[in-house]
Design an enzyme around this catalytic site. Structure first.
Site, PDB file in Angstrom:
ATOM      1  N   HIS A  23       5.144   4.581  -4.514  1.00  0.00           N
ATOM      2  CA  HIS A  23       4.412   5.148  -3.379  1.00  0.00           C
ATOM      3  C   HIS A  23       5.024   6.468  -2.909  1.00  0.00           C
ATOM      4  O   HIS A  23       4.361   7.238  -2.233  1.00  0.00           O
ATOM      5  CB  HIS A  23       4.400   4.134  -2.241  1.00  0.00           C
ATOM      6  CG  HIS A  23       3.095   4.005  -1.516  1.00  0.00           C
ATOM      7  ND1 HIS A  23       1.869   4.263  -2.088  1.00  0.00           N
ATOM      8  CD2 HIS A  23       2.825   3.620  -0.249  1.00  0.00           C
ATOM      9  CE1 HIS A  23       0.915   4.042  -1.203  1.00  0.00           C
ATOM     10  NE2 HIS A  23       1.461   3.661  -0.078  1.00  0.00           N
ATOM     11  N   ASN A  67       0.100   5.685   5.489  1.00  0.00           N
ATOM     12  CA  ASN A  67      -1.225   5.388   6.016  1.00  0.00           C
ATOM     13  C   ASN A  67      -1.569   6.208   7.250  1.00  0.00           C
ATOM     14  O   ASN A  67      -2.705   6.173   7.712  1.00  0.00           O
ATOM     15  CB  ASN A  67      -1.351   3.898   6.331  1.00  0.00           C
ATOM     16  CG  ASN A  67      -1.188   3.037   5.086  1.00  0.00           C
ATOM     17  OD1 ASN A  67      -1.095   3.542   3.972  1.00  0.00           O
ATOM     18  ND2 ASN A  67      -1.147   1.746   5.283  1.00  0.00           N
ATOM     19  N   ASP A  92       0.502   8.942  -5.308  1.00  0.00           N
ATOM     20  CA  ASP A  92       0.520   7.976  -6.396  1.00  0.00           C
ATOM     21  C   ASP A  92      -0.909   7.555  -6.706  1.00  0.00           C
ATOM     22  O   ASP A  92      -1.752   7.506  -5.814  1.00  0.00           O
ATOM     23  CB  ASP A  92       1.371   6.765  -6.017  1.00  0.00           C
ATOM     24  CG  ASP A  92       0.890   6.079  -4.744  1.00  0.00           C
ATOM     25  OD1 ASP A  92       0.779   6.760  -3.701  1.00  0.00           O
ATOM     26  OD2 ASP A  92       0.607   4.865  -4.787  1.00  0.00           O
ATOM     27  N   ASN A 113      -4.871   4.486   1.033  1.00  0.00           N
ATOM     28  CA  ASN A 113      -4.904   4.636   2.487  1.00  0.00           C
ATOM     29  C   ASN A 113      -4.360   5.974   2.974  1.00  0.00           C
ATOM     30  O   ASN A 113      -4.789   6.469   4.017  1.00  0.00           O
ATOM     31  CB  ASN A 113      -4.167   3.478   3.153  1.00  0.00           C
ATOM     32  CG  ASN A 113      -4.929   2.181   3.025  1.00  0.00           C
ATOM     33  OD1 ASN A 113      -6.156   2.169   3.021  1.00  0.00           O
ATOM     34  ND2 ASN A 113      -4.212   1.078   2.894  1.00  0.00           N
TER      35      ASN A 113
END
Length: 177
Positions: A23, A67, A92, A113
């Site tokens: 991530h 997010n 990613d 997100n």
């Protein structure tokens, strides 16, 4: 050449526990660009980001969680008067094979997100996405758990090459503006 700089934002999560995870590959790209230009990040308080400013290029890492990336992206774009077409979001991508990079303008968020947050904050999908492939989770593993795990030992060998390829794409994109 555009008057506004190219704004490259690497998405990731702050904190030591996320370093080296799939991530945070956007942060790794931002670090690679900083290293290539012998630059150090400083804090841009209005946007809650770490940023480097180079001629024609801004590179940033939001200090918020993935997010919630939209607000810092919007704050930087507004502060530096960068239109969405001058923004590159590095993230990613589960849909791309590991070690694969792709730069494209517009498109959907594919369930990401961080991209959803950026799209909502900018109120458009017309920004650039620099997708760094991390592959699909094995078996029935939850994708959210997969991206928050470190790369495997085998995958780690390809990460620096993928990040360098992504940085090359950014620099080529900057030259073509």
């Amino acid at each position: 050449m555009n008057d506004s700089p190219l704004l490259v934002i690497g998405l990731g999560n702050p904190g030591a526990k996320y370093v080296g995870t799939r991530h945070n590959i956007g942060f790794e790209l931002a670090d690679e660009l900083a290293s290539r230009h012998h630059a150090r990040f400083s804090v841009h308080k209005r946007s809650n980001t770490e940023i480097i400013q180079l001629p024609g290029l801004l590179v940033a890492k939001p200090r918020s969680f993935m997010n919630l990336s939209g607000a810092p992206v919007r704050a930087l774009a507004d502060f530096f008067s960068v239109p969405p077409s001058g923004i590159v979001i590095a993230h990613d991508d589960l849909e791309l094979d590991p070690d694969t990079v792709r730069l494209r303008s517009g498109g959907g968020d594919h369930g990401h997100n961080g991209l959803k947050s950026v799209t909502a904050a900018l109120r458009t999908r017309d920004y650039w996405r620099l997708s760094l492939g991390v592959g699909r989770p094995p078996g029935r593993m939850d994708p959210a758990s997969f991206v928050l795990r470190p790369f495997s030992r085998q995958e780690q060998a390809g990460v620096p090459i993928m990040v360098a390829d992504a940085a090359d794409l950014v620099e080529e994109h900057l030259r073509r503006r």
